[in-house]
Design an enzyme around this catalytic site. Structure first.
Site, mmCIF file in Angstrom:
data_model
loop_
_atom_site.group_PDB
_atom_site.id
_atom_site.type_symbol
_atom_site.label_atom_id
_atom_site.label_comp_id
_atom_site.label_asym_id
_atom_site.label_seq_id
_atom_site.Cartn_x
_atom_site.Cartn_y
_atom_site.Cartn_z
ATOM 1 N N LYS A 35 0.838 -1.207 0.000
ATOM 2 C CA LYS A 35 0.000 0.000 0.000
ATOM 3 C C LYS A 35 0.869 1.252 0.000
ATOM 4 O O LYS A 35 0.576 2.241 -0.667
ATOM 5 C CB LYS A 35 -0.916 0.016 1.239
ATOM 6 N N ASN A 210 -24.981 5.333 12.276
ATOM 7 C CA ASN A 210 -24.968 4.056 11.563
ATOM 8 C C ASN A 210 -26.115 3.151 11.995
ATOM 9 O O ASN A 210 -26.707 2.441 11.167
ATOM 10 C CB ASN A 210 -23.610 3.360 11.736
ATOM 11 N N CYS A 264 -53.266 5.696 18.093
ATOM 12 C CA CYS A 264 -52.898 5.178 16.765
ATOM 13 C C CYS A 264 -51.648 4.304 16.737
ATOM 14 O O CYS A 264 -51.701 3.174 16.251
ATOM 15 C CB CYS A 264 -52.703 6.342 15.798
ATOM 16 N N LYS A 267 -51.824 0.682 18.275
ATOM 17 C CA LYS A 267 -52.879 -0.101 17.592
ATOM 18 C C LYS A 267 -52.468 -0.444 16.156
ATOM 19 O O LYS A 267 -52.641 -1.585 15.697
ATOM 20 C CB LYS A 267 -54.171 0.743 17.582
HETATM 21 N N1 NAD Z 1 -14.833 2.503 4.946
HETATM 22 C C1 NAD Z 1 -15.751 3.389 5.244
HETATM 23 O O1 NAD Z 1 -16.646 3.695 4.448
HETATM 24 C C2 NAD Z 1 -15.717 4.087 6.568
HETATM 25 C C3 NAD Z 1 -16.517 5.220 6.761
HETATM 26 C C4 NAD Z 1 -16.485 5.869 7.982
HETATM 27 C C5 NAD Z 1 -15.671 5.379 9.018
HETATM 28 N N2 NAD Z 1 -14.924 4.269 8.808
HETATM 29 C C6 NAD Z 1 -14.068 3.810 9.905
HETATM 30 O O2 NAD Z 1 -12.736 4.252 9.629
HETATM 31 C C7 NAD Z 1 -11.788 3.275 10.074
HETATM 32 C C8 NAD Z 1 -10.938 2.837 8.884
HETATM 33 O O3 NAD Z 1 -11.790 2.216 7.932
HETATM 34 P P1 NAD Z 1 -11.257 1.767 6.502
HETATM 35 O O4 NAD Z 1 -12.428 1.221 5.773
HETATM 36 O O5 NAD Z 1 -10.480 2.875 5.892
HETATM 37 O O6 NAD Z 1 -10.266 0.570 6.939
HETATM 38 P P2 NAD Z 1 -9.287 -0.288 6.011
HETATM 39 O O7 NAD Z 1 -9.262 -1.641 6.595
HETATM 40 O O8 NAD Z 1 -9.628 -0.094 4.578
HETATM 41 O O9 NAD Z 1 -7.871 0.422 6.246
HETATM 42 C C9 NAD Z 1 -7.195 0.386 7.459
HETATM 43 C C10 NAD Z 1 -5.716 0.446 7.171
HETATM 44 O O10 NAD Z 1 -4.991 0.582 8.399
HETATM 45 C C11 NAD Z 1 -3.766 -0.084 8.233
HETATM 46 N N3 NAD Z 1 -3.112 -0.294 9.530
HETATM 47 C C12 NAD Z 1 -3.395 -1.193 10.484
HETATM 48 N N4 NAD Z 1 -2.542 -1.053 11.519
HETATM 49 C C13 NAD Z 1 -1.712 -0.026 11.228
HETATM 50 C C14 NAD Z 1 -0.634 0.603 11.886
HETATM 51 N N5 NAD Z 1 -0.199 0.210 13.094
HETATM 52 N N6 NAD Z 1 -0.026 1.641 11.274
HETATM 53 C C15 NAD Z 1 -0.433 2.058 10.057
HETATM 54 N N7 NAD Z 1 -1.454 1.489 9.375
HETATM 55 C C16 NAD Z 1 -2.084 0.457 9.951
HETATM 56 C C17 NAD Z 1 -4.163 -1.350 7.489
HETATM 57 O O11 NAD Z 1 -3.053 -1.968 6.867
HETATM 58 C C18 NAD Z 1 -5.155 -0.800 6.480
HETATM 59 O O12 NAD Z 1 -4.540 -0.421 5.268
HETATM 60 C C19 NAD Z 1 -12.600 2.153 10.701
HETATM 61 O O13 NAD Z 1 -12.704 2.374 12.082
HETATM 62 C C20 NAD Z 1 -13.968 2.299 10.059
HETATM 63 O O14 NAD Z 1 -14.998 1.782 10.863
HETATM 64 C C21 NAD Z 1 -14.912 3.619 7.596
#
Ligand code: NAD
Length: 433
Positions: A35, A210, A264, A267
Site C-alpha cells: 500500500k 450508523n 394510533c 394499535k
Molecule cells: N470505509 C468506510 O466507508 C468508513 C466510513 C467511515 C468510518 N470508517 C471507519 O474508519 C476506520 C478505517 O476504515 P477503513 O475502511 O479505511 O479501513 P481499512 O481496513 O480499509 O484500512 C485500514 C488500514 O490501516 C492499516 N493499519 C493497520 N494497523 C496499522 C498501523 N499500526 N499503522 C499504520 N497502518 C495500519 C491497514 O493496513 C489498512 O490499510 C474504521 O474504524 C472504520 O470503521 C470507515
C-alpha cells in the site's frame, strides 16, 4: 500544514488525497508495504472514484509520500490522523488492537520528538475508547501539553467518498472537555461548521448515525416484504412516505423521551405485525417495536421505584400535551403500577376534565384507574405539595409556576425533554439522557 495519516485504507487514502488538494503536505503510513509503494507512486491503494486524480496531482506537486516508519512520519509532521481499521471480534465485540498498536507507536515517537503535536482519531470507536486509550498510552504527553487529542468521526460513504469529504453530511469534533477554543485547529482543517462536543459524544454520534441508517434500511425492507404479500408495490409506498418531510423525514419523533402511546401508533403497529404473522411474513424489527416500547416504560418505572421516594407527582397524564386522550398513555400504566405498589400519588393535568370524558377515553379510566378523580389535583401547588418525586411527562404547566412551587425537597425526573427544569432548585434527572 504537515500531516501524517495512519492507515491507508478507504478513509485514510481519501483523507490524504483531499487534504493534499487543500495544499497540505501529507505523509501516509501503513504497515502494508504494498500500500505504501502504491501510494508513493500516486496510485490509490483502494478503488474510489476521483481518488486517482487527487493522488496523482498531489504526487506531482510533491505534497504526497508514504512510509512504513511511524517515527519518520511523526518527526516530519505536526498533526497525525488515525484511520486504522476497527473490525469486529468473533464475539461481536469491537477490536481496538490496531488503534492501540498505532497509538502506542505514535506515543513512543512523540516522546523522542518532544515537540507539540495534535492527534486526530478518525477510526470508529465506542464511546469511552479515546478516553481509555489516551489515558493508557498518552497521558504523560497530554499532562505536559505536548499533545492535543481530538475525535473526528468520519461519515463518508465508499463510492462517493471524495465528494462526501468535500461536502460532509455532518461534521462533529470531539475535544477532551467539549470546549470550543481547542477545536479551532480542527475547524481550520475540516470546516467551520463542525459542531464541538466532548470525545464520548462525538464517538456516540457515529454509532447513532450508523444504527439509524441500518434501521431505515431494515424498515424499508420490512415494509417491502409485507407490502409484497399484500400485492402492493412498497417502493411506491416508501416514495410517498418520503414526501412527508414534516413528520417522516424530519426531526419529529427523533428525541429520546416518553414511550409512544395514544390511539394510533400502538394499535396500528399491532395490526400490521399481526397481519404479517398470520400470513407468514417475518418482520423482526417491526415485531419488536411494542416490546421495546414496553421495555422503555419498565425502565421509567424502575427509575421511579428505585428513587427512594414514596410520594410521586405526575405532571401530564395524557399521551401528549394539549389533548385529553388517555388511550395507551404510558402514564396511565405508570400510575396504575405505582398505586399497586403503595406509592402516594398525586396527578396534575389541566387538559383532563374527567366529567367531560366519553367513549374510549372514559373506558380507559373506568377500567384502569377508577379512582383517578381522587388523585387529580385541581391546581399545580396542591399537586406538587412540599416534596416528592415529580415525573414531568408533559409540558403541562408554565415554567414560572413550577419555579414558584418546586423546592429543593423535590426530585424532578424529566421524561419529555424540558430544559428549563434544570433551573429549578430541585434535583434534576433526565429519564434517558
Ligand atoms: N470505509 C468506510 O466507508 C468508513 C466510513 C467511515 C468510518 N470508517 C471507519 O474508519 C476506520 C478505517 O476504515 P477503513 O475502511 O479505511 O479501513 P481499512 O481496513 O480499509 O484500512 C485500514 C488500514 O490501516 C492499516 N493499519 C493497520 N494497523 C496499522 C498501523 N499500526 N499503522 C499504520 N497502518 C495500519 C491497514 O493496513 C489498512 O490499510 C474504521 O474504524 C472504520 O470503521 C470507515
Amino acid at each position: 500544514m504537515n500531516i501524517s495519516i495512519f492507515g491507508l485504507g478507504y478513509v485514510g487514502a481519501v483523507t490524504a488525497g483531499c487534504l493534499a488538494r487543500q495544499g497540505h503536505r501529507i505523509v501516509g503510513v501503513d504497515v502494508h508495504l504494498q500500500k505504501v509503494e502504491s501510494f508513493n507512486a500516486g496510485i490509490p491503494p483502494i478503488i474510489e472514484p476521483g481518488l486517482e486524480d487527487l493522488l496523482k496531482t498531489a504526487k506531482a506537486k510533491g505534497l504526497l509520500r508514504a512510509t512504513v516508519s511511524c517515527e519518520e512520519a511523526i518527526n516530519d509532521t505536526e498533526l497525525s490522523i488515525v484511520c486504522v481499521g476497527t473490525p469486529s471480534k468473533v464475539t461481536g465485540a469491537l477490536d481496538l488492537s490496531f488503534v492501540r498498536g498505532v497509538v502506542d507507536q505514535i506515543g513512543n515517537a512523540l516522546r523522542k520528538k518532544t515537540k507539540s503535536h495534535a492527534l486526530v482519531m478518525r477510526s470508529t470507536m465506542l464511546p469511552g475508547s479515546t478516553q481509555a486509550i489516551t489515558q493508557e498510552l498518552l497521558s504523560d504527553l497530554m499532562a505536559v501539553r505536548l499533545l492535543q487529542v481530538f475525535y473526528y468521526p468520519e461519515f463518508l460513504r465508499e463510492s462517493t467518498a471524495v465528494a462526501d469529504f468535500e461536502n460532509p453530511s455532518l461534521a462533529v469534533v470531539g475535544t477532551r472537555d467539549g470546549g470550543k477554543p481547542s477545536a479551532e485547529l480542527m475547524k481550520s482543517l475540516f470546516g467551520e461548521k463542525a459542531a464541538v462536543v466532548n470525545w464520548n459524544t462525538a464517538e456516540m454520534v457515529k454509532y447513532a448515525c450508523n444504527a439509524f441508517h441500518a434501521t431505515k434500511i431494515t424498515f424499508a425492507n420490512e415494509i417491502g416484504r409485507v407490502g409484497k404479500q399484500m400485492g402492493i408495490d412498497a417502493r411506491a409506498v416508501m416514495e410517498l412516505l418520503c414526501q412527508d418531510t414534516k413528520l417522516n423525514l424530519s426531526p419529529y419523533y427523533m428525541k429520546p423521551g416518553n414511550p409512544f402511546g395514544g390511539s394510533c401508533l400502538p394499535k396500528d403497529v399491532r395490526a400490521l405485525t399481526n397481519h404479517a404473522r398470520m400470513n407468514g411474513v417475518s418482520l423482526p424489527m417491526l415485531d419488536n417495536l411494542l416490546p421495546s416500547n414496553e421495555r422503555h416504560l419498565q425502565s421509567l418505572l424502575s427509575l421511579i421505584t428505585e428513587s427512594g421516594q414514596s410520594e410521586v407527582v405526575i405532571l401530564g397524564m395524557t399521551f401528549k400535551s394539549n389533548t385529553d386522550d388517555l388511550r395507551e398513555s404510558a402514564m396511565v400504566e405508570v400510575a396504575q403500577t405505582l398505586l399497586g405498589r403503595g406509592f402516594k400519588l398525586r396527578i396534575y393535568d389541566p387538559a383532563l376534565n374527567l366529567a367531560a370524558l366519553v367513549g374510549a377515553n372514559k373506558r380507559v379510566i373506568d377500567s384502569k384507574m377508577p379512582h383517578l378523580a381522587s388523585l387529580l389535583c385541581p391546581d399545580l401547588k396542591t399537586a406538587l405539595g412540599s416534596q416528592g418525586l415529580v415525573v414531568a411527562a408533559q409540558k403541562c404547566a408554565p415554567v414560572a409556576d413550577l419555579k414558584q412551587f418546586i423546592t429543593a425537597q423535590h426530585h424532578v425526573v424529566d421524561v419529555n425533554g424540558w430544559p428549563e427544569l434544570r433551573e429549578l432548585p430541585s434535583k434534576y434527572e433526565g429519564f434517558c439522557w
